[in-house]
Write a protein that holds these residues in place. Sequence first.
Motif, PDB file in Angstrom:
ATOM      1  N   SER A   1       0.805  -1.220   0.000  1.00  0.00           N
ATOM      2  CA  SER A   1       0.000   0.000   0.000  1.00  0.00           C
ATOM      3  C   SER A   1       0.839   1.272   0.000  1.00  0.00           C
ATOM      4  CB  SER A   1      -0.926   0.010   1.217  1.00  0.00           C
ATOM      5  OG  SER A   1      -0.174   0.001   2.413  1.00  0.00           O
ATOM      6  N   ASP A   2       2.119   1.147   0.303  1.00  0.00           N
ATOM      7  CA  ASP A   2       2.974   2.339   0.369  1.00  0.00           C
ATOM      8  C   ASP A   2       4.371   1.994  -0.143  1.00  0.00           C
ATOM      9  OD1 ASP A   2       4.212   4.604   2.973  1.00  0.00           O
ATOM     10  OD2 ASP A   2       3.811   4.926   0.847  1.00  0.00           O
ATOM     11  N   PRO A   3       4.481   1.677  -1.416  1.00  0.00           N
ATOM     12  CA  PRO A   3       5.779   1.249  -1.948  1.00  0.00           C
ATOM     13  C   PRO A   3       6.786   2.387  -1.961  1.00  0.00           C
ATOM     14  CG  PRO A   3       4.196   1.542  -3.718  1.00  0.00           C
ATOM     15  CD  PRO A   3       3.437   1.685  -2.444  1.00  0.00           C
ATOM     16  N   LYS A   4       8.050   2.026  -1.758  1.00  0.00           N
ATOM     17  CA  LYS A   4       9.129   2.997  -1.815  1.00  0.00           C
ATOM     18  C   LYS A   4       9.669   3.037  -3.247  1.00  0.00           C
ATOM     19  CE  LYS A   4       8.594   3.476   2.566  1.00  0.00           C
ATOM     20  NZ  LYS A   4       7.476   2.544   2.715  1.00  0.00           N
ATOM     21  N   ILE A   5      10.531   3.982  -3.487  1.00  0.00           N
ATOM     22  CA  ILE A   5      11.059   4.146  -4.841  1.00  0.00           C
ATOM     23  C   ILE A   5      11.757   2.880  -5.316  1.00  0.00           C
ATOM     24  CG2 ILE A   5      12.720   5.408  -6.258  1.00  0.00           C
ATOM     25  CD1 ILE A   5      12.137   7.864  -4.549  1.00  0.00           C
TER      26      ILE A   5
ATOM     27  N   VAL B   1       8.315 -10.976  -0.591  1.00  0.00           N
ATOM     28  CA  VAL B   1       7.132 -11.177   0.249  1.00  0.00           C
ATOM     29  C   VAL B   1       7.025 -10.088   1.314  1.00  0.00           C
ATOM     30  CG1 VAL B   1       6.092 -12.714   1.963  1.00  0.00           C
ATOM     31  CG2 VAL B   1       7.051 -13.672  -0.139  1.00  0.00           C
ATOM     32  N   SER B   2       8.156  -9.693   1.877  1.00  0.00           N
ATOM     33  CA  SER B   2       8.181  -8.744   2.996  1.00  0.00           C
ATOM     34  C   SER B   2       7.719  -7.347   2.608  1.00  0.00           C
ATOM     35  CB  SER B   2       9.587  -8.678   3.579  1.00  0.00           C
ATOM     36  OG  SER B   2      10.504  -8.278   2.576  1.00  0.00           O
ATOM     37  N   GLU B   3       7.667  -7.047   1.304  1.00  0.00           N
ATOM     38  CA  GLU B   3       7.262  -5.712   0.877  1.00  0.00           C
ATOM     39  C   GLU B   3       5.753  -5.497   0.951  1.00  0.00           C
ATOM     40  OE1 GLU B   3      11.076  -4.068  -0.068  1.00  0.00           O
ATOM     41  OE2 GLU B   3       9.078  -3.247   0.279  1.00  0.00           O
ATOM     42  N   TYR B   4       5.008  -6.567   1.026  1.00  0.00           N
ATOM     43  CA  TYR B   4       3.545  -6.496   0.932  1.00  0.00           C
ATOM     44  C   TYR B   4       2.926  -6.528   2.319  1.00  0.00           C
ATOM     45  CZ  TYR B   4       4.319  -7.192  -4.008  1.00  0.00           C
ATOM     46  OH  TYR B   4       4.734  -7.033  -5.306  1.00  0.00           O
ATOM     47  N   ASP B   5       1.995  -5.613   2.546  1.00  0.00           N
ATOM     48  CA  ASP B   5       1.416  -5.518   3.882  1.00  0.00           C
ATOM     49  C   ASP B   5      -0.017  -6.038   3.975  1.00  0.00           C
ATOM     50  OD1 ASP B   5       1.037  -1.844   3.777  1.00  0.00           O
ATOM     51  OD2 ASP B   5       0.839  -3.365   2.219  1.00  0.00           O
TER      52      ASP B   5
END
Length: 127
Positions: A100-104, A111-115
């Motif tokens: 929901s709030d990806p970084k550049i 997997v850890s990037e997804y909330d």
Amino acid sequence: QVQLVESGGGLVQAGGSLRLSCAASGLTFIKSIMGWFRQAPGKEREFVAAIRWSNGIPYRADSVKGRFTISRDSAKNTVYLQMNSLKPEDTAVYYCAADSDPKIYTRVDAVSEYDYWGQGTQVTVSS
């Protein structure tokens, strides 16, 4: 409250096709990255495909390139995974996920990037 609801899984013969859907709500879609992951019994969850909602740029794992296509329908807040030329090794539970709030420099395959995650849908490919 964010909700991701997958559908479209099932049993198919090798060489067949399925289309998975992920109906999303509660997100600020324009910022989000939507992903599909899968997990086979006894294996780790692995990246399949992802798409940036803002511009529709897709990403796919090497193992599915040329066979799977990810897309999104902004009017329906739904992400699709079209799966063609299915193989028995594609058998897994498929999960929809949202960052929901990806970084550049977000790694879309991590997997850890997804909330947020859906409940999963079973895909079984028979030989």
